[in-house]
Design an enzyme around this catalytic site. Structure first.
Site, PDB file in Angstrom:
ATOM      1  N   TYR A   1     -12.488   2.035  14.981  1.00  7.07           N
ATOM      2  CA  TYR A   1     -11.516   2.577  14.023  1.00  7.07           C
ATOM      3  C   TYR A   1     -11.440   4.095  14.143  1.00  7.07           C
ATOM      4  O   TYR A   1     -10.350   4.674  14.188  1.00  7.07           O
ATOM      5  CB  TYR A   1     -11.909   2.183  12.600  1.00  7.07           C
ATOM      6  CG  TYR A   1     -10.958   2.707  11.546  1.00  7.07           C
ATOM      7  CD1 TYR A   1      -9.669   2.187  11.436  1.00  7.07           C
ATOM      8  CD2 TYR A   1     -11.349   3.710  10.659  1.00  7.07           C
ATOM      9  CE1 TYR A   1      -8.786   2.657  10.475  1.00  7.07           C
ATOM     10  CE2 TYR A   1     -10.467   4.189   9.694  1.00  7.07           C
ATOM     11  CZ  TYR A   1      -9.190   3.661   9.604  1.00  7.07           C
ATOM     12  OH  TYR A   1      -8.314   4.142   8.652  1.00  7.07           O
TER      13      TYR A   1
ATOM     14  N   GLY B   1       0.790  -1.233   0.000  1.00  6.56           N
ATOM     15  CA  GLY B   1       0.000   0.000   0.000  1.00  6.56           C
ATOM     16  C   GLY B   1       0.814   1.271   0.000  1.00  6.56           C
ATOM     17  O   GLY B   1       1.887   1.358  -0.607  1.00  6.56           O
ATOM     18  N   ILE B   2       0.307   2.283   0.711  1.00  4.48           N
ATOM     19  CA  ILE B   2       0.975   3.592   0.706  1.00  4.48           C
ATOM     20  C   ILE B   2       2.310   3.550   1.440  1.00  4.48           C
ATOM     21  O   ILE B   2       3.195   4.351   1.154  1.00  4.48           O
ATOM     22  CB  ILE B   2       0.068   4.703   1.280  1.00  4.48           C
ATOM     23  CG1 ILE B   2      -0.252   4.459   2.751  1.00  4.48           C
ATOM     24  CG2 ILE B   2      -1.205   4.831   0.463  1.00  4.48           C
ATOM     25  CD1 ILE B   2      -1.018   5.611   3.392  1.00  4.48           C
ATOM     26  N   GLY B   3       2.459   2.616   2.377  1.00  7.02           N
ATOM     27  CA  GLY B   3       3.739   2.499   3.062  1.00  7.02           C
ATOM     28  C   GLY B   3       4.843   2.097   2.107  1.00  7.02           C
ATOM     29  O   GLY B   3       5.954   2.650   2.130  1.00  7.02           O
TER      30      GLY B   3
END
Length: 322
Positions: free
Chosen positions: A203, A53-55
């Site tokens: 969340y 993902g964005i990581g």
């Protein structure tokens, strides 16, 4: 072809305009782009959950800028494969993998001990890893999973690495939050949601905790040369929704599937994280909230300094931090 165009000019025009409109909407949905050309040669960056993902996209970008990148991940097989891909795409071989399970305070402490022993500096800590809308699970230490992983694990890791960050100043701490923080409330009387567990409620609480943690951390780090940032990366096509998507009714999935075209890609979703990590103009800013590579005003509950301090004290007690 020419006869078809002359025969159906309105249809051709409608299809063309519609197509251009859809592309325009998609581009608008992609949000801001980090324009900074800053180099990170000689600097070290640690990214939690950097194997997907964005990581992972953040890791590729920062590695391209010359940084030594540490991917702190739970699944070492996937992490090693991701690290190899990051090295290949960035042209930077200085990408390493460390074990981190944010659902285990022991694992967090072990990583911190490893980093302090092996790294001479830490210039950017990116608390990226997270879990969203999972069933009612508990961490190894008995905490509600989303609050434990999204907030407490990063809270402990950050505090364990603060001395190294101060030594490396100017340095930065970037906490990935979410627009969901606007619906969040910190339930100090039932922090683990034992009485009324709802996945989205939990969340939202954890994402609000990220914003409040960033704010209180900034207050405590004044004058240290360490600055803090929280952010909303956008709605992105990643694995974060793996617990949420299967629970949706089939008809909702049928409705939402075409809309996936407009959702940000991981590369687009990583832009604000990269911005907060490298943008030169933010060097003297700290404790603020960002979205689409620009400062935004957090929800009122995310600006509550009293709640931020109360959350800090509670978190420190929960993780055994003196």
């Amino acid at each position: 072809m020419r006869s078809f165009v002359f025969q159906y000019p309105k249809t051709i025009a409608l299809v063309t305009v519609t197509g251009m409109g859809l592309v325009g909407v998609k581009k608008w949905m992609a949000g801001g782009v980090c324009r900074s050309k800053a180099r990170l040669d000689g600097k070290t960056v640690l990214i939690t959950g950097g194997n997907t993902g964005i990581g992972k996209e953040t890791a590729v970008d920062l590695a391209r800028r010359g940084a030594r990148v540490i991917l702190a991940c739970r699944d070492m097989d996937r992490a090693n494969k991701a690290a190899e891909d990051v090295r290949k795409r960035s042209g930077n071989d200085s990408v390493i993998v460390k074990k981190l399970d944010l659902a285990s305070l022991q694992s967090v402490r072990q990583l911190a001990t490893d980093i302090l022993a092996s790294e001479e500096r830490l210039d950017v800590l990116i608390n990226n890893a997270g879990i969203m809308s999972c069933p009612k699970w508990q961490t190894e230490d008995g905490f509600e999973m989303q609050f434990g992983v999204n907030h407490l694990g990063h809270f402990l890791l950050t505090n364990c690495l603060l001395d190294l960050l101060k030594k490396s100043a100017p340095s930065r701490i970037v906490n990935i939050s979410s627009l969901a923080h606007e619906r969040g409330q910190i339930d100090f009387n039932d922090i683990n949601q034992e009485k009324d567990y709802r996945p989205w409620k939990s969340y939202s609480q954890s994402k609000l905790a990220n914003v409040l943690f960033t704010r209180e951390l900034s207050n405590r780090l004044q004058g240290s040369g360490v600055t803090t940032y929280s952010l909303h990366p956008g709605v992105i096509r990643t694995e974060l929704g793996r617990h949420f998507w299967p629970t949706m009714p089939l008809w909702k999935r049928a409705v939402y599937t075409p809309l996936m075209f407009f959702i940000k890609s991981p590369t687009e979703g990583a832009q604000t994280t990269i911005y907060c990590a490298v943008e030169e103009s933010l060097q003297n800013e700290s404790g603020l909230y960002y979205s689409d590579c620009a400062p935004k005003t957090a929800a009122p509950q995310g600006l509550d300094d009293e709640a931020a301090k109360k959350l800090w004290d509670l978190s420190a007690s929960m993780v055994g931090l003196t």
